[in-house]
Write a protein that holds these residues in place. Structure first.
Motif, PDB file in Angstrom:
ATOM      1  N   ARG A   1       0.819  -1.215   0.000  1.00 36.01           N
ATOM      2  CA  ARG A   1       0.000   0.000   0.000  1.00 36.01           C
ATOM      3  C   ARG A   1       0.854   1.266   0.000  1.00 36.01           C
ATOM      4  O   ARG A   1       2.014   1.261   0.425  1.00 36.01           O
ATOM      5  CB  ARG A   1      -0.907   0.035   1.223  1.00 36.01           C
ATOM      6  N   PHE A   2       0.262   2.335  -0.500  1.00 36.98           N
ATOM      7  CA  PHE A   2       0.833   3.659  -0.293  1.00 36.98           C
ATOM      8  C   PHE A   2       0.493   4.098   1.128  1.00 36.98           C
ATOM      9  O   PHE A   2      -0.430   3.576   1.765  1.00 36.98           O
ATOM     10  CB  PHE A   2       0.263   4.661  -1.305  1.00 36.98           C
ATOM     11  N   SER A   3       1.197   5.093   1.621  1.00 39.63           N
ATOM     12  CA  SER A   3       1.037   5.512   3.016  1.00 39.63           C
ATOM     13  C   SER A   3      -0.195   6.375   3.268  1.00 39.63           C
ATOM     14  O   SER A   3      -0.390   6.864   4.380  1.00 39.63           O
ATOM     15  CB  SER A   3       2.287   6.275   3.473  1.00 39.63           C
ATOM     16  N   ILE A   4      -1.048   6.545   2.272  1.00 44.27           N
ATOM     17  CA  ILE A   4      -2.237   7.388   2.451  1.00 44.27           C
ATOM     18  C   ILE A   4      -3.293   6.727   3.326  1.00 44.27           C
ATOM     19  O   ILE A   4      -4.228   7.397   3.787  1.00 44.27           O
ATOM     20  CB  ILE A   4      -2.861   7.772   1.083  1.00 44.27           C
ATOM     21  N   VAL A   5      -3.156   5.393   3.548  1.00 45.70           N
ATOM     22  CA  VAL A   5      -4.105   4.692   4.419  1.00 45.70           C
ATOM     23  C   VAL A   5      -3.330   3.733   5.321  1.00 45.70           C
ATOM     24  O   VAL A   5      -2.157   3.449   5.089  1.00 45.70           O
ATOM     25  CB  VAL A   5      -5.147   3.884   3.601  1.00 45.70           C
ATOM     26  N   GLU A   6      -4.021   3.239   6.343  1.00 50.22           N
ATOM     27  CA  GLU A   6      -3.499   2.165   7.182  1.00 50.22           C
ATOM     28  C   GLU A   6      -4.256   0.887   6.837  1.00 50.22           C
ATOM     29  O   GLU A   6      -5.456   0.933   6.533  1.00 50.22           O
ATOM     30  CB  GLU A   6      -3.670   2.493   8.669  1.00 50.22           C
ATOM     31  N   TRP A   7      -3.573  -0.253   6.895  1.00 52.30           N
ATOM     32  CA  TRP A   7      -4.241  -1.503   6.553  1.00 52.30           C
ATOM     33  C   TRP A   7      -5.434  -1.770   7.478  1.00 52.30           C
ATOM     34  O   TRP A   7      -6.434  -2.356   7.055  1.00 52.30           O
ATOM     35  CB  TRP A   7      -3.252  -2.665   6.630  1.00 52.30           C
ATOM     36  N   SER A   8      -5.332  -1.371   8.715  1.00 53.22           N
ATOM     37  CA  SER A   8      -6.423  -1.623   9.656  1.00 53.22           C
ATOM     38  C   SER A   8      -7.730  -0.980   9.203  1.00 53.22           C
ATOM     39  O   SER A   8      -8.826  -1.438   9.573  1.00 53.22           O
ATOM     40  CB  SER A   8      -6.043  -1.102  11.045  1.00 53.22           C
ATOM     41  N   ASP A   9      -7.629   0.064   8.385  1.00 53.63           N
ATOM     42  CA  ASP A   9      -8.835   0.761   7.923  1.00 53.63           C
ATOM     43  C   ASP A   9      -9.462   0.124   6.682  1.00 53.63           C
ATOM     44  O   ASP A   9     -10.658   0.324   6.428  1.00 53.63           O
ATOM     45  CB  ASP A   9      -8.506   2.229   7.617  1.00 53.63           C
ATOM     46  N   VAL A  10      -8.676  -0.622   5.912  1.00 55.65           N
ATOM     47  CA  VAL A  10      -9.183  -1.090   4.599  1.00 55.65           C
ATOM     48  C   VAL A  10      -9.050  -2.586   4.367  1.00 55.65           C
ATOM     49  O   VAL A  10      -9.596  -3.111   3.397  1.00 55.65           O
ATOM     50  CB  VAL A  10      -8.460  -0.341   3.450  1.00 55.65           C
ATOM     51  N   GLN A  11      -8.341  -3.307   5.218  1.00 54.49           N
ATOM     52  CA  GLN A  11      -8.027  -4.708   4.912  1.00 54.49           C
ATOM     53  C   GLN A  11      -9.269  -5.591   4.797  1.00 54.49           C
ATOM     54  O   GLN A  11      -9.325  -6.474   3.916  1.00 54.49           O
ATOM     55  CB  GLN A  11      -7.070  -5.287   5.953  1.00 54.49           C
ATOM     56  N   GLU A  12     -10.262  -5.380   5.635  1.00 57.70           N
ATOM     57  CA  GLU A  12     -11.468  -6.209   5.559  1.00 57.70           C
ATOM     58  C   GLU A  12     -12.218  -5.975   4.254  1.00 57.70           C
ATOM     59  O   GLU A  12     -12.729  -6.915   3.626  1.00 57.70           O
ATOM     60  CB  GLU A  12     -12.385  -5.919   6.749  1.00 57.70           C
ATOM     61  N   ALA A  13     -12.266  -4.725   3.804  1.00 57.46           N
ATOM     62  CA  ALA A  13     -12.942  -4.408   2.545  1.00 57.46           C
ATOM     63  C   ALA A  13     -12.208  -5.009   1.356  1.00 57.46           C
ATOM     64  O   ALA A  13     -12.835  -5.502   0.406  1.00 57.46           O
ATOM     65  CB  ALA A  13     -13.045  -2.886   2.385  1.00 57.46           C
TER      66      ALA A  13
ATOM     67  N   ALA B   1     -10.275  -7.731   1.439  1.00 55.35           N
ATOM     68  CA  ALA B   1     -10.498  -9.180   1.494  1.00 55.35           C
ATOM     69  C   ALA B   1     -11.874  -9.540   0.942  1.00 55.35           C
ATOM     70  O   ALA B   1     -12.035 -10.511   0.193  1.00 55.35           O
ATOM     71  CB  ALA B   1     -10.350  -9.675   2.932  1.00 55.35           C
ATOM     72  N   GLU B   2     -12.863  -8.753   1.305  1.00 54.22           N
ATOM     73  CA  GLU B   2     -14.221  -9.000   0.805  1.00 54.22           C
ATOM     74  C   GLU B   2     -14.298  -8.822  -0.708  1.00 54.22           C
ATOM     75  O   GLU B   2     -14.957  -9.608  -1.404  1.00 54.22           O
ATOM     76  CB  GLU B   2     -15.207  -8.055   1.494  1.00 54.22           C
ATOM     77  N   GLN B   3     -13.603  -7.816  -1.218  1.00 52.04           N
ATOM     78  CA  GLN B   3     -13.610  -7.593  -2.664  1.00 52.04           C
ATOM     79  C   GLN B   3     -12.973  -8.766  -3.403  1.00 52.04           C
ATOM     80  O   GLN B   3     -13.501  -9.220  -4.431  1.00 52.04           O
ATOM     81  CB  GLN B   3     -12.842  -6.304  -2.998  1.00 52.04           C
ATOM     82  N   ILE B   4     -11.861  -9.278  -2.878  1.00 50.83           N
ATOM     83  CA  ILE B   4     -11.197 -10.423  -3.508  1.00 50.83           C
ATOM     84  C   ILE B   4     -12.085 -11.659  -3.431  1.00 50.83           C
ATOM     85  O   ILE B   4     -12.244 -12.402  -4.413  1.00 50.83           O
ATOM     86  CB  ILE B   4      -9.836 -10.691  -2.836  1.00 50.83           C
ATOM     87  N   GLU B   5     -12.701 -11.902  -2.269  1.00 55.74           N
ATOM     88  CA  GLU B   5     -13.591 -13.050  -2.105  1.00 55.74           C
ATOM     89  C   GLU B   5     -14.747 -12.990  -3.097  1.00 55.74           C
ATOM     90  O   GLU B   5     -15.068 -13.992  -3.774  1.00 55.74           O
ATOM     91  CB  GLU B   5     -14.137 -13.092  -0.676  1.00 55.74           C
ATOM     92  N   ASN B   6     -15.404 -11.843  -3.187  1.00 56.34           N
ATOM     93  CA  ASN B   6     -16.537 -11.708  -4.097  1.00 56.34           C
ATOM     94  C   ASN B   6     -16.121 -11.921  -5.546  1.00 56.34           C
ATOM     95  O   ASN B   6     -16.835 -12.569  -6.330  1.00 56.34           O
ATOM     96  CB  ASN B   6     -17.179 -10.319  -3.938  1.00 56.34           C
ATOM     97  N   TYR B   7     -14.968 -11.390  -5.889  1.00 56.23           N
ATOM     98  CA  TYR B   7     -14.481 -11.526  -7.263  1.00 56.23           C
ATOM     99  C   TYR B   7     -14.278 -13.003  -7.626  1.00 56.23           C
ATOM    100  O   TYR B   7     -14.755 -13.476  -8.662  1.00 56.23           O
ATOM    101  CB  TYR B   7     -13.158 -10.755  -7.422  1.00 56.23           C
ATOM    102  N   VAL B   8     -13.592 -13.737  -6.752  1.00 60.70           N
ATOM    103  CA  VAL B   8     -13.289 -15.144  -7.043  1.00 60.70           C
ATOM    104  C   VAL B   8     -14.547 -15.996  -6.962  1.00 60.70           C
ATOM    105  O   VAL B   8     -14.774 -16.873  -7.809  1.00 60.70           O
ATOM    106  CB  VAL B   8     -12.206 -15.658  -6.072  1.00 60.70           C
ATOM    107  N   ASN B   9     -15.399 -15.744  -5.960  1.00 61.13           N
ATOM    108  CA  ASN B   9     -16.617 -16.541  -5.809  1.00 61.13           C
ATOM    109  C   ASN B   9     -17.592 -16.336  -6.964  1.00 61.13           C
ATOM    110  O   ASN B   9     -18.432 -17.196  -7.243  1.00 61.13           O
ATOM    111  CB  ASN B   9     -17.305 -16.206  -4.488  1.00 61.13           C
ATOM    112  N   ASN B  10     -17.469 -15.204  -7.648  1.00 59.40           N
ATOM    113  CA  ASN B  10     -18.316 -14.947  -8.811  1.00 59.40           C
ATOM    114  C   ASN B  10     -17.677 -15.404 -10.117  1.00 59.40           C
ATOM    115  O   ASN B  10     -18.144 -15.055 -11.201  1.00 59.40           O
ATOM    116  CB  ASN B  10     -18.639 -13.450  -8.894  1.00 59.40           C
ATOM    117  N   GLY B  11     -16.601 -16.198  -9.995  1.00 59.76           N
ATOM    118  CA  GLY B  11     -15.990 -16.783 -11.183  1.00 59.76           C
ATOM    119  C   GLY B  11     -14.933 -15.927 -11.852  1.00 59.76           C
ATOM    120  O   GLY B  11     -14.527 -16.222 -12.987  1.00 59.76           O
TER     121      GLY B  11
END
Length: 298
Positions: free
Chosen positions: A65-77, A79-89
């Motif tokens: 990541r770039f330093s504009i965010v912290e992982w604690s603020d965005v990591q769950e989102a 992970a969810e985006q990757i999960e949805n992408y793969v689960n939708n084929g």
């Protein structure tokens, strides 16, 4: 499918692990969306403004990541985006248009006397020259070792005739990683990956002392010691996932120095055990009770 989020030693890089392997003996690194043409998922991730680099390998996707965010603020989102992408084929990496024909092999793990090292035995010859790598910078001669060092838990790698000894950091248990490593090594070799390029191995002074071209220039006692190590000691050490090299013999104080590699390197018991065993053997076979053996770690 559920993504597992894992931290790395680099606070700007986070790993998103899959329950199964997502690549076939391949690793990818993308610095921008243009470089990610063969990975639709990586291209999608680059639309996130904080994504600097995307790594795809074995069973995980790592994002820097770039330093504009912290992982604690965005990591769950993320992970969810990757999960949805793969689960939708969605496709993670497009298949290679010229796939390499697989060479079926078997790989199995063997414990060693060193609790930090595991020996992965392959049913085919890998190299004629043993090689030890302490880090990824030393592993230029081994594409496989370079890939293995990308696993955060891999500390050192030793490659011999038909096996690979992997030494791990204490922070991870073998129960967690043995299957992952065995599968990765199997897939790498089956898909035609180069384990070790013997032409790129740079022999250091310790190894050169055992080469035939230098053997004749050594004193008689050193030659006898090398022959004893080769015939009686090396096979036993190799069975435990390690290697032993003759370093030097000093006739003044009767001191023999040997170098330990692979699973023997850093083993809590090997230095004492090998030293005592080799010392007694040399005293007996050379008929010299003053012989002293000093065991060094490679």
């Amino acid at each position: 499918m559920k993504i597992t989020i894992k931290e790395t030693q680099n606070p700007t890089i986070l790993k998103f692990e899959f329950p199964d392997f997502i690549t076939q003996n391949e690793s990818f690194e993308y610095k921008n969306i243009d470089e990610a043409k063969n990975s639709p998922l990586a291209q999608q991730l680059f639309y996130l403004p904080f994504v600097k680099t995307v790594y795809i390998s074995s069973n995980f996707i790592a994002i820097e990541r770039f330093s504009i965010v912290e992982w604690s603020d965005v990591q769950e989102a993320v992970a969810e985006q990757i999960e949805n992408y793969v689960n939708n084929g969605g496709v993670i990496v497009l298949p290679n248009e010229n796939p390499i024909k697989k060479q079926p092999i078997t790989v199995y793990g063997e414990t060693t006397p060193n609790p930090a090292s595991l020996k992965f035995v392959i049913n085919k010859a890998l190299t004629k020259t043993a090689a030890e790598f302490k880090n990824i910078d030393e592993a230029k001669a081994s594409p496989l070792a370079q890939e293995l060092f990308k696993f955060h838990f891999v500390k050192e790698i030793f490659i011999a005739e038909n096996y690979i000894s992997v030494t791990k950091y204490d922070s991870t248990s073998w129960d967690e990683i043995t299957l992952e490593l065995r599968t990765f090594i199997k897939q790498f070799i089956e898909n035609g990956g180069t384990v070790l390029d013997d032409t790129l191995i740079e022999n250091d002074s310790k190894q050169e002392k055992q080469q035939i071209k230098n053997f004749d220039h050594l004193d008689t006692t050193s030659q006898q010691i090398i022959n004893i190590l080769e015939e009686y000691v090396k096979p036993a050490v190799a069975a435990d996932g390690g290697n032993i090299l003759f370093d030097s013999y000093n006739d003044a104080d009767k001191r023999v120095k040997v170098v330990l590699q692979g699973a023997c390197n850093g083993c809590p018991s090997s230095t004492f055990t090998l030293k005592s065993g080799i010392e007694n053997m040399l005293k007996d076979m050379l008929n010299d009770k003053d012989i002293i053996v000093e065991a060094l770690n490679g």
